[in-house]
Design a protein around this motif. Structure first.
Motif, mmCIF file in Angstrom:
data_model
loop_
_atom_site.group_PDB
_atom_site.id
_atom_site.type_symbol
_atom_site.label_atom_id
_atom_site.label_comp_id
_atom_site.label_asym_id
_atom_site.label_seq_id
_atom_site.Cartn_x
_atom_site.Cartn_y
_atom_site.Cartn_z
ATOM 1 N N ASN A 39 0.075 10.252 -10.011
ATOM 2 C CA ASN A 39 0.798 9.512 -8.986
ATOM 3 C C ASN A 39 0.591 8.001 -9.029
ATOM 4 O O ASN A 39 1.308 7.256 -8.375
ATOM 5 C CB ASN A 39 0.425 10.040 -7.597
ATOM 6 C CG ASN A 39 1.125 11.361 -7.325
ATOM 7 O OD1 ASN A 39 2.233 11.593 -7.793
ATOM 8 N ND2 ASN A 39 0.468 12.228 -6.583
ATOM 9 N N ASN B 243 2.811 2.385 -3.045
ATOM 10 C CA ASN B 243 2.096 3.119 -4.098
ATOM 11 C C ASN B 243 2.407 4.619 -4.067
ATOM 12 O O ASN B 243 2.238 5.295 -5.076
ATOM 13 C CB ASN B 243 0.573 2.973 -3.903
ATOM 14 C CG ASN B 243 0.047 1.627 -4.341
ATOM 15 O OD1 ASN B 243 0.405 1.109 -5.407
ATOM 16 N ND2 ASN B 243 -0.825 1.038 -3.532
ATOM 17 N N ASP C 55 -3.804 20.394 -9.728
ATOM 18 C CA ASP C 55 -4.308 19.464 -10.755
ATOM 19 C C ASP C 55 -5.296 18.453 -10.171
ATOM 20 O O ASP C 55 -5.245 17.266 -10.501
ATOM 21 C CB ASP C 55 -3.150 18.703 -11.418
ATOM 22 C CG ASP C 55 -2.169 19.648 -12.102
ATOM 23 O OD1 ASP C 55 -2.614 20.701 -12.586
ATOM 24 O OD2 ASP C 55 -0.971 19.325 -12.130
ATOM 25 N N GLU D 26 -7.215 6.287 -3.206
ATOM 26 C CA GLU D 26 -7.461 5.904 -1.816
ATOM 27 C C GLU D 26 -8.672 4.973 -1.786
ATOM 28 O O GLU D 26 -9.672 5.235 -2.444
ATOM 29 C CB GLU D 26 -7.749 7.145 -0.968
ATOM 30 C CG GLU D 26 -6.569 8.097 -0.896
ATOM 31 C CD GLU D 26 -6.912 9.433 -0.252
ATOM 32 O OE1 GLU D 26 -7.988 9.534 0.379
ATOM 33 O OE2 GLU D 26 -6.125 10.375 -0.387
ATOM 34 N N HIS E 247 -4.895 11.297 -11.209
ATOM 35 C CA HIS E 247 -3.661 12.089 -11.276
ATOM 36 C C HIS E 247 -2.484 11.202 -11.645
ATOM 37 O O HIS E 247 -2.616 9.995 -11.806
ATOM 38 C CB HIS E 247 -3.426 12.810 -9.948
ATOM 39 C CG HIS E 247 -3.467 11.889 -8.775
ATOM 40 N ND1 HIS E 247 -2.430 11.068 -8.452
ATOM 41 C CD2 HIS E 247 -4.438 11.642 -7.859
ATOM 42 C CE1 HIS E 247 -2.753 10.374 -7.382
ATOM 43 N NE2 HIS E 247 -3.965 10.691 -7.006
ATOM 44 N N TYR F 73 -5.460 17.194 -7.285
ATOM 45 C CA TYR F 73 -4.885 16.267 -6.307
ATOM 46 C C TYR F 73 -4.388 17.053 -5.107
ATOM 47 O O TYR F 73 -3.702 18.062 -5.279
ATOM 48 C CB TYR F 73 -3.728 15.511 -6.976
ATOM 49 C CG TYR F 73 -2.961 14.599 -6.059
ATOM 50 C CD1 TYR F 73 -3.544 13.447 -5.549
ATOM 51 C CD2 TYR F 73 -1.649 14.894 -5.703
ATOM 52 C CE1 TYR F 73 -2.833 12.612 -4.710
ATOM 53 C CE2 TYR F 73 -0.919 14.056 -4.866
ATOM 54 C CZ TYR F 73 -1.523 12.916 -4.368
ATOM 55 O OH TYR F 73 -0.813 12.093 -3.537
ATOM 56 N N PRO G 117 4.198 8.270 -4.044
ATOM 57 C CA PRO G 117 5.295 8.771 -4.878
ATOM 58 C C PRO G 117 6.663 8.730 -4.188
ATOM 59 O O PRO G 117 6.735 8.997 -2.992
ATOM 60 C CB PRO G 117 4.901 10.219 -5.169
ATOM 61 C CG PRO G 117 3.629 10.492 -4.474
ATOM 62 C CD PRO G 117 3.121 9.255 -3.843
ATOM 63 N N SER H 86 0.817 -1.204 0.000
ATOM 64 C CA SER H 86 0.000 0.000 0.000
ATOM 65 C C SER H 86 0.857 1.264 0.000
ATOM 66 O O SER H 86 0.666 2.173 -0.819
ATOM 67 C CB SER H 86 -0.893 0.003 1.243
ATOM 68 O OG SER H 86 -1.378 1.289 1.503
ATOM 69 N N PRO I 294 -3.876 3.864 0.570
ATOM 70 C CA PRO I 294 -3.389 3.991 -0.814
ATOM 71 C C PRO I 294 -3.529 2.650 -1.542
ATOM 72 O O PRO I 294 -3.122 1.616 -1.009
ATOM 73 C CB PRO I 294 -1.916 4.373 -0.630
ATOM 74 C CG PRO I 294 -1.851 5.027 0.728
ATOM 75 C CD PRO I 294 -2.848 4.268 1.555
ATOM 76 N N VAL I 295 -4.109 2.677 -2.723
ATOM 77 C CA VAL I 295 -4.329 1.429 -3.464
ATOM 78 C C VAL I 295 -4.162 1.677 -4.962
ATOM 79 O O VAL I 295 -4.486 2.748 -5.466
ATOM 80 C CB VAL I 295 -5.739 0.836 -3.138
ATOM 81 C CG1 VAL I 295 -6.863 1.731 -3.618
ATOM 82 C CG2 VAL I 295 -5.887 -0.571 -3.702
ATOM 83 N N SER I 296 -3.613 0.676 -5.632
ATOM 84 C CA SER I 296 -3.495 0.685 -7.096
ATOM 85 C C SER I 296 -3.785 -0.730 -7.564
ATOM 86 O O SER I 296 -3.858 -1.646 -6.740
ATOM 87 C CB SER I 296 -2.072 1.084 -7.507
ATOM 88 O OG SER I 296 -1.188 0.013 -7.242
ATOM 89 N N TYR J 7 -1.925 6.077 -7.967
ATOM 90 C CA TYR J 7 -2.700 5.363 -6.951
ATOM 91 C C TYR J 7 -3.897 6.211 -6.550
ATOM 92 O O TYR J 7 -3.978 7.387 -6.881
ATOM 93 C CB TYR J 7 -1.843 5.034 -5.723
ATOM 94 C CG TYR J 7 -1.547 6.223 -4.849
ATOM 95 C CD1 TYR J 7 -0.555 7.134 -5.166
ATOM 96 C CD2 TYR J 7 -2.274 6.436 -3.676
ATOM 97 C CE1 TYR J 7 -0.295 8.227 -4.360
ATOM 98 C CE2 TYR J 7 -2.021 7.531 -2.857
ATOM 99 C CZ TYR J 7 -1.029 8.423 -3.208
ATOM 100 O OH TYR J 7 -0.787 9.503 -2.425
#
Lengths: 119, 119, 119, 119
Positions: C70, A46, B101, C74, C68, B103, A48, A43, C27-29, C72
């Motif tokens: 990045n 992920n 942007d 939420e 965005h 975010y 940056p 988690s 945070p999740v992807s 990922y």
């Protein structure tokens, strides 16, 4: 004026605060430590600039923390060790969470500039 | 080797990650924005080296975010602005969270060394 | 006076509120959905009377939510489906979280008394 | 088949699990107990069918819990008492969290049907 190394340290701190306050309080027992370690690490990775996260939850400490009959406890700092590596614009930051005087301390271990970062 | 300024930035990041992941998801409506702002600020100000925290939750944004009939939404980054001042060993760090942007970005605004910090 | 069936429903609600507010904001992807599903399920199954938890995070919804750069987003209610079975003193309660009118609703699906519970 | 009383108990449980897992882990000291109590109560009162929430954080227990030099601890169940009243379709549910054998137990205190609820 903010240097790349300072920005890298700021990013490292964000990850640590995020990890702790997202997952502290999670119900945990020796049956669920491995899946929780993996989920926490994947988690936060992920986010940056976060190159790697290692989480080790101490099964014995979890078992010792289970004071009541319900068979689980809540994740908190004294039950886990965390290491992270953040890389931002040529600066590598290593951090660690470990117990110090009974308090889980988030530590900046080292800041390594590969020579390309803005001073 | 870690400088006082780098350590100050790390501390600043911890506070930001803590604030966000502790309180994101909190049920909020225009009736409860003021008490939540105060509690967030006073809570994070408890953390070491954290001199001041200002949280402004946008009532109009909260109201606009209430899409369903239940009359509340969940706190997230696009609903608030946050400013923090961290002071560590003579180094003052100013940080801010604001939208960029679409975010919510946590930003290191400035790092001011009063001249007594270890380089 | 509280019946076993009412107590079972109360327990079921606790698990749902716990699950949601512990893990929302994580945070999740698409790279970390499987480990998060497993950790959420195994974590909540630690709680008393909780026989089984199934969590399915929708990879496509997660990918669509990543607005965005990045990479990922939420975790929130519209990204997952959850099913739980709680058993308390001979009463089985089935619950489900699913989208209804754009809002993730926690639902009591059925309450089954095996005939031994106190009325 | 789900009765109104069962649904009311399910809703009561959701609020309790939400409250606990949203706010457990929040940094707290005797300086910030009042604002945190208010924010928790007003936040959870936003949820559907939640008529009233009372949170009392024990200042002495918070002070006693501050074992290290940093001057704060993390909110957890043994530091607070919570009472809630949920009203769903003519059914009033009273709940309470209090310590029992060293463990913060969420309790269904009473379920009162005003006579109009579906059985």
């Amino acid at each position: 004026m903010v240097t790349d190394a300072q920005q890298a340290c700021f990013e490292a701190g964000i990850k640590f605060g995020s990890l702790y306050h997202q997952f502290a309080g999670t119900p945990v027992s020796p049956r669920s430590t491995r899946s929780l370690e993996t989920a926490i690490a994947e988690s936060i990775e992920n986010q940056p600039f976060c190159e790697s996260v290692t989480v080790a939850i101490d099964d014995d400490a979890v078992a010792a923390d289970i004071a009541h009959d319900n068979g689980y406890t809540e994740l908190s700092g004294h039950l886990m060790q965390v290491q992270m590596r953040i890389v931002y614009e040529g600066v590598t930051v290593r951090t660690r969470m470990e117990m110090e005087d009974g308090y889980p301390l988030m530590k900046l271990v080292e800041v390594i500039d590969d020579g390309t970062a803005d001073a």
